[in-house]
Design a protein around this motif. Sequence first.
Motif, PDB file in Angstrom:
ATOM      1  N   UNK A 105      70.147  -7.779 -48.374  1.00 34.32           N
ATOM      2  CA  UNK A 105      71.191  -8.555 -48.618  1.00 34.32           C
ATOM      3  C   UNK A 105      70.639 -10.032 -48.651  1.00 34.32           C
ATOM      4  N   UNK A 106      70.866 -11.023 -49.558  1.00 35.74           N
ATOM      5  CA  UNK A 106      70.468 -12.321 -49.689  1.00 35.74           C
ATOM      6  C   UNK A 106      71.255 -13.122 -48.684  1.00 35.74           C
ATOM      7  N   UNK A 107      72.586 -12.783 -48.423  1.00 30.62           N
ATOM      8  CA  UNK A 107      73.241 -13.848 -47.465  1.00 30.62           C
ATOM      9  C   UNK A 107      72.615 -13.865 -46.097  1.00 30.62           C
ATOM     10  N   UNK A 108      72.492 -12.700 -45.332  1.00 28.94           N
ATOM     11  CA  UNK A 108      72.008 -12.687 -44.051  1.00 28.94           C
ATOM     12  C   UNK A 108      70.373 -13.299 -43.835  1.00 28.94           C
ATOM     13  N   UNK A 109      69.877 -13.291 -45.090  1.00 23.60           N
ATOM     14  CA  UNK A 109      68.365 -13.649 -45.118  1.00 23.60           C
ATOM     15  C   UNK A 109      68.689 -15.386 -45.261  1.00 23.60           C
ATOM     16  N   UNK A 110      69.399 -15.727 -45.892  1.00 26.97           N
ATOM     17  CA  UNK A 110      69.634 -17.154 -46.281  1.00 26.97           C
ATOM     18  C   UNK A 110      70.159 -17.769 -44.690  1.00 26.97           C
ATOM     19  N   UNK A 111      70.997 -16.958 -43.957  1.00 24.04           N
ATOM     20  CA  UNK A 111      71.123 -17.422 -42.780  1.00 24.04           C
ATOM     21  C   UNK A 111      70.283 -17.602 -41.926  1.00 24.04           C
ATOM     22  N   UNK A 112      69.360 -16.637 -41.699  1.00 26.30           N
ATOM     23  CA  UNK A 112      68.262 -16.762 -40.908  1.00 26.30           C
ATOM     24  C   UNK A 112      67.116 -17.564 -41.378  1.00 26.30           C
ATOM     25  N   UNK A 137      60.437 -15.581 -54.558  1.00 27.73           N
ATOM     26  CA  UNK A 137      59.879 -14.764 -55.492  1.00 27.73           C
ATOM     27  C   UNK A 137      61.114 -13.546 -55.685  1.00 27.73           C
ATOM     28  N   UNK A 138      61.645 -13.293 -54.367  1.00 30.15           N
ATOM     29  CA  UNK A 138      62.442 -11.839 -54.536  1.00 30.15           C
ATOM     30  C   UNK A 138      63.969 -12.292 -55.281  1.00 30.15           C
ATOM     31  N   UNK A 139      64.405 -13.672 -54.992  1.00 27.68           N
ATOM     32  CA  UNK A 139      65.774 -14.015 -55.381  1.00 27.68           C
ATOM     33  C   UNK A 139      65.452 -15.470 -56.382  1.00 27.68           C
ATOM     34  N   UNK A 140      64.727 -15.419 -57.393  1.00 24.98           N
ATOM     35  CA  UNK A 140      64.669 -16.930 -57.730  1.00 24.98           C
ATOM     36  C   UNK A 140      65.736 -17.584 -58.378  1.00 24.98           C
ATOM     37  N   UNK A 141      66.951 -16.778 -58.687  1.00 26.18           N
ATOM     38  CA  UNK A 141      68.165 -17.418 -59.084  1.00 26.18           C
ATOM     39  C   UNK A 141      68.763 -17.889 -57.918  1.00 26.18           C
ATOM     40  N   UNK A 142      68.675 -17.548 -56.614  1.00 28.00           N
ATOM     41  CA  UNK A 142      69.361 -18.265 -55.325  1.00 28.00           C
ATOM     42  C   UNK A 142      68.533 -19.275 -54.939  1.00 28.00           C
ATOM     43  N   UNK A 143      67.055 -19.340 -54.957  1.00 26.34           N
ATOM     44  CA  UNK A 143      66.506 -20.292 -54.299  1.00 26.34           C
ATOM     45  C   UNK A 143      66.845 -21.876 -54.717  1.00 26.34           C
ATOM     46  N   UNK A 144      66.589 -22.654 -53.701  1.00 25.98           N
ATOM     47  CA  UNK A 144      66.786 -23.824 -53.985  1.00 25.98           C
ATOM     48  C   UNK A 144      65.687 -24.692 -54.445  1.00 25.98           C
TER      49      UNK A 144
END
Length: 144
Positions: A105-112, A137-144
């Motif tokens: 789940x990308x959202x909790x990972x982003x919070x961490x 690498x896992x979420x290139x579309x979400x990475x800033x």
Amino acid sequence: SERSRLSKTAMQLLEAMAAKFGPDFAPFAIELIPTFGKLWSRANKVFFLSATRTMISIIDHSELGASIPAFVDLFQGPSKTLRTSIVECVNRVLEKNATNPSRIQPEPLEALLSMSSKDAAAEVRGFARQCHDLYRNLFPERAD
């Protein structure tokens, strides 16, 4: 001490169960994360190092892609060893799930990542950088 020997035996049992059951052990392992958090918060170096090694072994066998929210819930504790162990374990979760990011789940990972990148402890920030590289690498579309 007797308590250390019992604790080590229990951790060896968990490692053996994870090795035997593989990904089927994941739901049980996720429920154990708060207990590991208590061990990571202890001042005794033997306890938190042993607990970290055990959780890394469990992650290696069970992958635990869905475990990141449980790790995030514990992260804001006052213990540096707790926060370091959490980010180290999340880093391993990301490594083990690199070929199948749909388990994460990308959202909790982003919070961490947000919390750990600003942590006072250099070790935590170091693991946070590694996690961020894996995240990109896992979420290139979400990475800033």
